[in-house]
Design a protein around this motif. Structure first.
Motif, PDB file in Angstrom:
ATOM      1  N   THR A 105       0.784  -1.065   0.264  1.00  0.00           N
ATOM      2  CA  THR A 105      -0.155  -0.334   0.054  1.00  0.00           C
ATOM      3  C   THR A 105       0.225   1.104  -0.074  1.00  0.00           C
ATOM      4  O   THR A 105       0.419   2.373  -1.574  1.00  0.00           O
ATOM      5  CB  THR A 105      -0.902  -0.108   1.253  1.00  0.00           C
ATOM      6  OG1 THR A 105      -2.060  -1.416   1.514  1.00  0.00           O
ATOM      7  CG2 THR A 105      -1.470   1.006   0.996  1.00  0.00           C
ATOM      8  N   GLU A 106       1.874   1.116   0.595  1.00  0.00           N
ATOM      9  CA  GLU A 106       3.034   2.546   0.942  1.00  0.00           C
ATOM     10  C   GLU A 106       3.356   2.265  -0.486  1.00  0.00           C
ATOM     11  O   GLU A 106       3.585   3.647  -0.851  1.00  0.00           O
ATOM     12  CB  GLU A 106       3.657   2.249   2.345  1.00  0.00           C
ATOM     13  CG  GLU A 106       4.693   3.148   2.569  1.00  0.00           C
ATOM     14  CD  GLU A 106       5.395   3.183   3.513  1.00  0.00           C
ATOM     15  OE1 GLU A 106       6.318   4.014   3.537  1.00  0.00           O
ATOM     16  OE2 GLU A 106       5.444   2.960   4.335  1.00  0.00           O
ATOM     17  N   VAL A 107       4.338   1.730  -1.233  1.00  0.00           N
ATOM     18  CA  VAL A 107       4.818   1.754  -2.402  1.00  0.00           C
ATOM     19  C   VAL A 107       4.017   2.150  -3.767  1.00  0.00           C
ATOM     20  O   VAL A 107       3.931   3.341  -4.092  1.00  0.00           O
ATOM     21  CB  VAL A 107       5.227   0.245  -2.777  1.00  0.00           C
ATOM     22  CG1 VAL A 107       5.145  -0.371  -4.239  1.00  0.00           C
ATOM     23  CG2 VAL A 107       6.381  -0.655  -2.167  1.00  0.00           C
ATOM     24  N   GLU A 111       4.098   5.537  -5.119  1.00  0.00           N
ATOM     25  CA  GLU A 111       4.526   6.017  -7.266  1.00  0.00           C
ATOM     26  C   GLU A 111       2.910   6.754  -7.540  1.00  0.00           C
ATOM     27  O   GLU A 111       3.520   7.780  -8.701  1.00  0.00           O
ATOM     28  CB  GLU A 111       4.393   4.505  -7.568  1.00  0.00           C
ATOM     29  CG  GLU A 111       5.045   3.041  -7.352  1.00  0.00           C
ATOM     30  CD  GLU A 111       5.391   2.417  -7.326  1.00  0.00           C
ATOM     31  OE1 GLU A 111       5.463   1.285  -7.504  1.00  0.00           O
ATOM     32  OE2 GLU A 111       4.017   1.879  -7.962  1.00  0.00           O
ATOM     33  N   ALA A 112       2.054   6.487  -6.422  1.00  0.00           N
ATOM     34  CA  ALA A 112       0.938   7.493  -6.985  1.00  0.00           C
ATOM     35  C   ALA A 112       1.620   8.742  -6.693  1.00  0.00           C
ATOM     36  O   ALA A 112       1.192  10.067  -8.145  1.00  0.00           O
ATOM     37  CB  ALA A 112      -0.170   7.565  -6.416  1.00  0.00           C
ATOM     38  N   GLU A 202      11.802  17.461  -8.346  1.00  0.00           N
ATOM     39  CA  GLU A 202      13.072  16.900  -7.571  1.00  0.00           C
ATOM     40  C   GLU A 202      12.163  15.795  -6.906  1.00  0.00           C
ATOM     41  O   GLU A 202      12.773  14.085  -5.952  1.00  0.00           O
ATOM     42  CB  GLU A 202      13.879  17.785  -6.313  1.00  0.00           C
ATOM     43  CG  GLU A 202      15.532  17.284  -5.643  1.00  0.00           C
ATOM     44  CD  GLU A 202      16.048  16.059  -6.909  1.00  0.00           C
ATOM     45  OE1 GLU A 202      16.530  15.452  -6.779  1.00  0.00           O
ATOM     46  OE2 GLU A 202      15.910  16.761  -8.276  1.00  0.00           O
ATOM     47  N   MET A 203      11.175  16.258  -5.724  1.00  0.00           N
ATOM     48  CA  MET A 203      10.934  15.708  -4.906  1.00  0.00           C
ATOM     49  C   MET A 203      10.147  14.737  -5.577  1.00  0.00           C
ATOM     50  O   MET A 203       9.281  13.313  -5.227  1.00  0.00           O
ATOM     51  CB  MET A 203       9.392  16.421  -4.204  1.00  0.00           C
ATOM     52  CG  MET A 203       8.936  16.104  -3.256  1.00  0.00           C
ATOM     53  SD  MET A 203       7.573  16.857  -1.975  1.00  0.00           S
ATOM     54  CE  MET A 203       8.194  18.098  -1.625  1.00  0.00           C
ATOM     55  N   ALA A 204       8.750  14.189  -6.800  1.00  0.00           N
ATOM     56  CA  ALA A 204       8.577  13.181  -7.255  1.00  0.00           C
ATOM     57  C   ALA A 204       9.913  12.003  -8.124  1.00  0.00           C
ATOM     58  O   ALA A 204       9.778  10.896  -7.511  1.00  0.00           O
ATOM     59  CB  ALA A 204       8.158  13.484  -8.935  1.00  0.00           C
ATOM     60  N   PHE A 205      11.045  12.600  -8.216  1.00  0.00           N
ATOM     61  CA  PHE A 205      11.951  11.340  -8.386  1.00  0.00           C
ATOM     62  C   PHE A 205      12.590  11.212  -6.776  1.00  0.00           C
ATOM     63  O   PHE A 205      12.449   9.538  -7.197  1.00  0.00           O
ATOM     64  CB  PHE A 205      13.096  12.620  -9.075  1.00  0.00           C
ATOM     65  CG  PHE A 205      13.095  12.436 -10.140  1.00  0.00           C
ATOM     66  CD1 PHE A 205      12.675  12.136 -10.931  1.00  0.00           C
ATOM     67  CD2 PHE A 205      14.057  13.641 -11.200  1.00  0.00           C
ATOM     68  CE1 PHE A 205      11.935  12.010 -12.738  1.00  0.00           C
ATOM     69  CE2 PHE A 205      13.683  13.598 -11.987  1.00  0.00           C
ATOM     70  CZ  PHE A 205      13.003  13.149 -13.225  1.00  0.00           C
ATOM     71  N   LYS A 212      11.101   2.257  -4.725  1.00  0.00           N
ATOM     72  CA  LYS A 212      11.830   1.486  -5.239  1.00  0.00           C
ATOM     73  C   LYS A 212      12.630   0.864  -4.124  1.00  0.00           C
ATOM     74  O   LYS A 212      12.676  -0.164  -4.386  1.00  0.00           O
ATOM     75  CB  LYS A 212      12.483   2.573  -6.904  1.00  0.00           C
ATOM     76  CG  LYS A 212      11.661   2.117  -7.898  1.00  0.00           C
ATOM     77  CD  LYS A 212      13.169   2.854  -8.321  1.00  0.00           C
ATOM     78  CE  LYS A 212      12.167   3.175 -10.181  1.00  0.00           C
ATOM     79  NZ  LYS A 212      13.328   4.231 -11.205  1.00  0.00           N
ATOM     80  N   ALA A 213      13.283   1.707  -3.432  1.00  0.00           N
ATOM     81  CA  ALA A 213      13.609   0.554  -2.210  1.00  0.00           C
ATOM     82  C   ALA A 213      12.771   0.339  -2.163  1.00  0.00           C
ATOM     83  O   ALA A 213      13.080  -1.248  -0.658  1.00  0.00           O
ATOM     84  CB  ALA A 213      14.230   1.813  -1.646  1.00  0.00           C
ATOM     85  N   LEU A 214      11.634   1.000  -1.086  1.00  0.00           N
ATOM     86  CA  LEU A 214      10.807  -0.024  -0.197  1.00  0.00           C
ATOM     87  C   LEU A 214      10.045  -1.610  -0.740  1.00  0.00           C
ATOM     88  O   LEU A 214       9.699  -2.509  -0.504  1.00  0.00           O
ATOM     89  CB  LEU A 214       8.801   0.630  -0.167  1.00  0.00           C
ATOM     90  CG  LEU A 214       8.627   0.766   1.493  1.00  0.00           C
ATOM     91  CD1 LEU A 214       9.225   0.408   2.991  1.00  0.00           C
ATOM     92  CD2 LEU A 214       6.994   1.613   1.302  1.00  0.00           C
ATOM     93  N   ARG A 215       9.595  -1.071  -2.114  1.00  0.00           N
ATOM     94  CA  ARG A 215       9.712  -2.194  -2.809  1.00  0.00           C
ATOM     95  C   ARG A 215      10.420  -3.611  -3.069  1.00  0.00           C
ATOM     96  O   ARG A 215       9.867  -5.045  -2.739  1.00  0.00           O
ATOM     97  CB  ARG A 215       9.185  -2.483  -4.633  1.00  0.00           C
ATOM     98  CG  ARG A 215       8.490  -3.306  -5.132  1.00  0.00           C
ATOM     99  CD  ARG A 215       8.434  -3.260  -6.832  1.00  0.00           C
ATOM    100  NE  ARG A 215       7.730  -1.351  -6.481  1.00  0.00           N
ATOM    101  CZ  ARG A 215       6.071  -2.172  -6.455  1.00  0.00           C
ATOM    102  NH1 ARG A 215       5.224  -3.834  -6.617  1.00  0.00           N
ATOM    103  NH2 ARG A 215       5.063  -1.149  -6.806  1.00  0.00           N
TER     104      ARG A 215
END
Length: 300
Positions: A105-107, A111-112, A202-205, A212-215
């Motif tokens: 859910t957090e991932v 991403e959203a 920059e915040m989006a990146f 990606k790290a959390l996934r």
């Protein structure tokens, strides 16, 4: 065997526990644990948010099926605790199949946020102000954020001051990432600099890299959760086979046996809940006060 008075006592005790369990299940459906003493407690999305969408959408039906199963087993076995165990087994089925701790859910939220922020940065870089870029993003905003962004756009269209509209947007998002975004928006209302598009990009990146790290971390933890699920299912299978053996369950048909079975059931349930909590990802703390907390601060 139990006499009538013992049966009445155990039945009454079983009804109390059943009502308490049903009340707790309703609280889980509402996504909170009720009011507490002292400062207002921040309510999370509840454990149902960790389940796949199909289970979340139909959990009320499963809860009804659990109640029916409890009544049927109670009637067939003639013992209330057997019915309570049936209720817990059916109501807890999705939590056994999908052990807690998943960061899915957090991932998805990260991403959203990343997708939406990239859209905003592109529109702002084209020369549109933030208050115009937000409504412009409605056609492509991710589904997870659509309701909150729609409310924000409506407030801006209704003439709500931007700073206040952004603050209410943080209440709708109710997350650390949402607070971080709103703080940037609010700073922009005070200092209309030209670097907003770059800051948002920059915040989006950053959110994309974090997702990606959390996934990856969650995929490593998935193996441990699968082992926990297998152990749990095997344990329940042994319990069910044991309860179907007449010679093995004779003692559990007595009053002390029913109380003993209740204790064993509570211990097993407690251990599963504890295991789920230890595996659950702790959400990052909010950066801004909630609406309830602001009211408390403003009170004399």
């Amino acid at each position: 065997m139990m006499n009538q008075s013992q049966q009445a006592l155990v039945a009454a005790f079983g009804i109390v526990v059943f009502v308490a369990a049903l009340g707790r299940a309703v609280a889980v459906l509402r996504g909170g644990t009720g009011p507490g003493r002292g400062p207002a407690r921040r309510r999370g999305p509840g454990v149902l948010a960790e389940l796949p969408p199909v289970w979340r959408a139909n959990y009320r039906l499963l809860l009804g099926a659990a109640a029916v199963a409890a009544v049927l087993v109670w009637a067939l076995a003639g013992r209330p605790v057997h019915g309570l165990i049936a209720f817990a087994a059916v109501a807890g089925l999705p939590f056994l199949l999908f052990p807690g701790g998943s960061a899915r859910t957090e991932v998805e939220q990260l991403e959203a946020f990343s997708d939406w922020l990239q859209q905003l940065s592109s529109v702002i870089a084209a020369g549109k102000p933030l208050e115009v870029a937000i409504p412009s993003s409605l056609s492509t905003v991710p589904d997870l954020l659509r309701a909150a962004v729609t409310r924000l756009s409506q407030r801006l269209a209704d003439g709500v001051p931007a700073a206040q509209a952004y603050r209410l947007f943080a209440d709708d998002l109710a997350s650390n990432t949402g607070d971080e975004i709103v703080m940037v928006f609010q700073m922009h209302t005070q200092a209309r600099g030209r670097g907003l598009a770059n800051v948002i990009k920059e915040m989006a990146f950053n959110k994309s890299d974090k997702a990606k790290a959390l996934r990856k971390l969650d995929s490593d933890r998935a193996r441990t959760r699968r082992k926990a699920r297998n152990v749990t299912v095997l344990t329940l299978a042994v319990i069910v086979l044991g309860l179907t053996s007449v010679s093995y369950t004779d003692w559990y048909r007595t009053a002390p046996g029913q109380l003993g079975l209740m204790v064993v059931g509570l211990m097993v349930t407690g251990s599963l809940v504890w295991m789920r909590k230890t595996a659950r990802n702790t959400p990052e703390p909010r950066l801004l006060l909630t609406a309830a907390e602001r009211v408390e601060v403003e009170q004399p």
